[in-house]
Design a protein around this motif. Structure first.
Motif, PDB file in Angstrom:
ATOM      1  N   ALA A  38       7.340  -8.014  -3.530  1.00  0.00           N
ATOM      2  CA  ALA A  38       7.603  -6.814  -2.725  1.00  0.00           C
ATOM      3  C   ALA A  38       6.951  -5.596  -3.367  1.00  0.00           C
ATOM      4  O   ALA A  38       6.353  -4.751  -2.682  1.00  0.00           O
ATOM      5  CB  ALA A  38       9.108  -6.602  -2.577  1.00  0.00           C
ATOM      6  N   ALA A  39       7.053  -5.510  -4.683  1.00  0.00           N
ATOM      7  CA  ALA A  39       6.412  -4.404  -5.396  1.00  0.00           C
ATOM      8  C   ALA A  39       4.896  -4.465  -5.249  1.00  0.00           C
ATOM      9  O   ALA A  39       4.226  -3.436  -5.093  1.00  0.00           O
ATOM     10  CB  ALA A  39       6.806  -4.448  -6.872  1.00  0.00           C
ATOM     11  N   ALA A  40       4.343  -5.679  -5.279  1.00  0.00           N
ATOM     12  CA  ALA A  40       2.901  -5.832  -5.087  1.00  0.00           C
ATOM     13  C   ALA A  40       2.489  -5.395  -3.686  1.00  0.00           C
ATOM     14  O   ALA A  40       1.409  -4.820  -3.496  1.00  0.00           O
ATOM     15  CB  ALA A  40       2.491  -7.283  -5.327  1.00  0.00           C
ATOM     16  N   GLY A  41       3.335  -5.655  -2.692  1.00  0.00           N
ATOM     17  CA  GLY A  41       3.045  -5.202  -1.333  1.00  0.00           C
ATOM     18  C   GLY A  41       3.003  -3.691  -1.233  1.00  0.00           C
ATOM     19  O   GLY A  41       2.127  -3.118  -0.571  1.00  0.00           O
ATOM     20  N   LEU A  42       3.940  -3.021  -1.897  1.00  0.00           N
ATOM     21  CA  LEU A  42       3.913  -1.557  -1.940  1.00  0.00           C
ATOM     22  C   LEU A  42       2.604  -1.064  -2.559  1.00  0.00           C
ATOM     23  O   LEU A  42       1.964  -0.138  -2.049  1.00  0.00           O
ATOM     24  CB  LEU A  42       5.096  -1.037  -2.758  1.00  0.00           C
ATOM     25  N   GLY A  43       2.222  -1.697  -3.662  1.00  0.00           N
ATOM     26  CA  GLY A  43       0.993  -1.295  -4.334  1.00  0.00           C
ATOM     27  C   GLY A  43      -0.241  -1.536  -3.492  1.00  0.00           C
ATOM     28  O   GLY A  43      -1.179  -0.732  -3.493  1.00  0.00           O
ATOM     29  N   THR A  44      -0.252  -2.638  -2.755  1.00  0.00           N
ATOM     30  CA  THR A  44      -1.402  -2.936  -1.907  1.00  0.00           C
ATOM     31  C   THR A  44      -1.574  -1.885  -0.819  1.00  0.00           C
ATOM     32  O   THR A  44      -2.698  -1.453  -0.527  1.00  0.00           O
ATOM     33  CB  THR A  44      -1.243  -4.328  -1.271  1.00  0.00           C
ATOM     34  N   ALA A  45      -0.469  -1.464  -0.209  1.00  0.00           N
ATOM     35  CA  ALA A  45      -0.554  -0.427   0.820  1.00  0.00           C
ATOM     36  C   ALA A  45      -1.130   0.861   0.241  1.00  0.00           C
ATOM     37  O   ALA A  45      -1.974   1.519   0.866  1.00  0.00           O
ATOM     38  CB  ALA A  45       0.830  -0.171   1.422  1.00  0.00           C
ATOM     39  N   VAL A  46      -0.696   1.216  -0.963  1.00  0.00           N
ATOM     40  CA  VAL A  46      -1.222   2.413  -1.631  1.00  0.00           C
ATOM     41  C   VAL A  46      -2.727   2.303  -1.832  1.00  0.00           C
ATOM     42  O   VAL A  46      -3.499   3.209  -1.492  1.00  0.00           O
ATOM     43  CB  VAL A  46      -0.529   2.615  -3.000  1.00  0.00           C
ATOM     44  N   LEU A  47      -3.148   1.181  -2.387  1.00  0.00           N
ATOM     45  CA  LEU A  47      -4.558   1.037  -2.738  1.00  0.00           C
ATOM     46  C   LEU A  47      -5.446   0.988  -1.501  1.00  0.00           C
ATOM     47  O   LEU A  47      -6.549   1.548  -1.492  1.00  0.00           O
ATOM     48  CB  LEU A  47      -4.754  -0.218  -3.585  1.00  0.00           C
ATOM     49  N   MET A  48      -4.982   0.331  -0.434  1.00  0.00           N
ATOM     50  CA  MET A  48      -5.798   0.248   0.773  1.00  0.00           C
ATOM     51  C   MET A  48      -6.033   1.630   1.388  1.00  0.00           C
ATOM     52  O   MET A  48      -7.149   1.964   1.795  1.00  0.00           O
ATOM     53  CB  MET A  48      -5.139  -0.676   1.800  1.00  0.00           C
ATOM     54  N   VAL A  49      -4.990   2.441   1.452  1.00  0.00           N
ATOM     55  CA  VAL A  49      -5.163   3.791   1.994  1.00  0.00           C
ATOM     56  C   VAL A  49      -6.056   4.615   1.071  1.00  0.00           C
ATOM     57  O   VAL A  49      -6.927   5.365   1.527  1.00  0.00           O
ATOM     58  CB  VAL A  49      -3.800   4.475   2.203  1.00  0.00           C
ATOM     59  N   PHE A  50      -5.865   4.465  -0.230  1.00  0.00           N
ATOM     60  CA  PHE A  50      -6.706   5.189  -1.192  1.00  0.00           C
ATOM     61  C   PHE A  50      -8.179   4.815  -1.009  1.00  0.00           C
ATOM     62  O   PHE A  50      -9.060   5.686  -1.040  1.00  0.00           O
ATOM     63  CB  PHE A  50      -6.249   4.863  -2.614  1.00  0.00           C
TER      64      PHE A  50
END
Length: 408
Positions: free
Chosen positions: A316-328
């Motif tokens: 779940a934490a990795a999913g949060l991080g993925t969303a951050v990185l994709m938008v970035f």
């Protein structure tokens, strides 16, 4: 409403199609090699299957210069289905040398397919819609990984690896047929009228001339370092704990991926409401703090229930991080070279995963799993510092507007 549903449908299907070959190369290959009894060192070296994603920026201009994005992605899916079918030959006798060659070929094709899908997404949607649907695209990608590292691995455990790879090939071919029929035409390009190769140089130049680019490059390179180091050893670690193919497929492929999807969707909502500038540090922190959970597992060797809880939390934490990185990454895409810009960012993103993952097996074999996962957490700390110190110039005007609406 009808138009929104069609957009929802093609985003879901194309990013599912992007995620499935990636899962085969980066996850199912690890399950296959672990099943065949490969050493930790060899399993770590499988991270070098990520090299095509690191190097794809060198041929990314081809996606912008020749043909349209829809044609690229459909053709790549047809070929990828054929390559997936080829894996039945090494699967018959657990021929790891041949399997490695086929997986590497699939990696090159998959990286090219990724660029066509990402380019189509960026070219077709407005900046605000790109951010609004970021959670959906990550979720669809993760569903594909659930199917790959979950359903396909369970099929391999219950039936055979041949059935696993034939099922994968059939799914990819089905997606190609669907996209050829249902995908809207690619929007016309506004550049490269002469299709000159100087466009490639211009794409790289415009990317590197963006304000705050050195901070952005450092963050992209280091954001996944600790997470990738940990992820490279999760499958052999669970095997070390005594979990077989079916159990690993359920734990990491099903439970883990479902929670990753939830994390990705939640991340998209948080980013759209808070803006990336305010969401960056807390979501990066959550991703990093999830890594030591595996050190705890290695220390106490708990019951399967606690293993499942730990896997779910970390994913779940990795999913949060993925969303951050994709938008970035999307916010670094500007002008007429958006597909190339995204390819540059996503290639750099995977460099750390390839390098640290490639040598993770040697490190884990040397120090043991407890110390290894603690070192993976240490590798995540630089990204936290960068998130804390990120200059405001990266989060102004256009960037903030991209986070202005809810996912879906």
């Amino acid at each position: 409403m009808r138009k929104k549903f069609k957009t929802f449908r093609w985003i879901s299907s194309t990013y599912y199609a992007e995620g499935l070959p990636y899962s085969l190369v980066q996850q199912v290959s690890v399950q296959f090699f672990t099943y065949a009894g490969a050493s930790l060192q060899v399993i770590g070296l499988l991270s070098f299957f990520g090299l095509p994603w690191n190097l794809k920026l060198f041929w990314s201009p081809l996606i912008d210069l020749f043909a349209d994005k829809k044609r690229w992605l459909v053709v790549m899916e047809i070929v990828l289905g054929g390559v997936a079918a080829l894996l039945i030959w090494p699967a018959q006798h657990l021929n790891l040398d041949l399997a490695a060659k086929i997986f590497m070929l699939m990696a090159f094709l998959s990286a090219t397919h990724d660029m066509s899908v990402d380019g189509y997404y960026i070219q077709t949607l407005s900046p605000s819609d790109q951010a609004a649907f970021s959670g959906l695209r990550v979720a669809a990608y993760r569903v594909a990984m659930l199917v790959g590292n979950g359903v396909l691995v369970i099929i391999a455990g219950w039936i055979s690896w041949i059935a696993c790879f034939l099922t994968a090939a059939a799914m990819i071919w089905g997606l190609a047929a669907f996209h050829q029929r249902a995908l809207p035409p690619s929007p016309p390009s506004t550049s490269h009228k002469g299709r000159h190769w100087h466009a490639a140089r211009e794409a790289f130049t415009t990317y590197m001339q963006q304000p705050g680019i050195l901070w952005a490059l450092a963050f992209i390179l280091l954001f996944r370092a600790g997470d990738a180091m940990m992820a490279a050893m999760v499958t052999p670690f669970l095997s070390h704990l005594g979990y077989g193919l079916v159990a690993r497929g359920i734990l990491t492929g099903t439970v883990g991926t479902v929670t990753t999807i939830g994390g990705a969707l939640l991340g998209g909502i948080i980013i759209s409401r808070w803006g990336l500038r305010h969401a960056l540090l807390p979501l990066t922190l959550i991703q990093s703090l999830a890594i030591p959970a595996y050190a705890w597992l290695a220390w106490v060797t708990p019951s399967v229930w606690w293993v499942g809880v730990t896997v779910a939390f970390e994913q779940a934490a990795a999913g949060l991080g993925t969303a951050v990185l994709m938008v970035f990454l999307m916010q670094r895409c500007q002008g007429d070279y958006q597909a190339t810009h995204f390819a540059i960012g996503s290639a750099l993103m995977s460099v750390a995963a390839t390098v640290v993952g490639g040598f993770s097996g040697f490190l884990a074999a040397q120090v043991g799993f407890v110390e290894f996962f603690l070192l993976a957490f240490a590798a995540a700390l630089p990204s936290l510092w960068l998130a804390l110190r990120m200059p405001a110039v990266l989060f102004t005007d256009r960037q903030e507007s991209m986070s202005g609406s809810d996912p879906m």
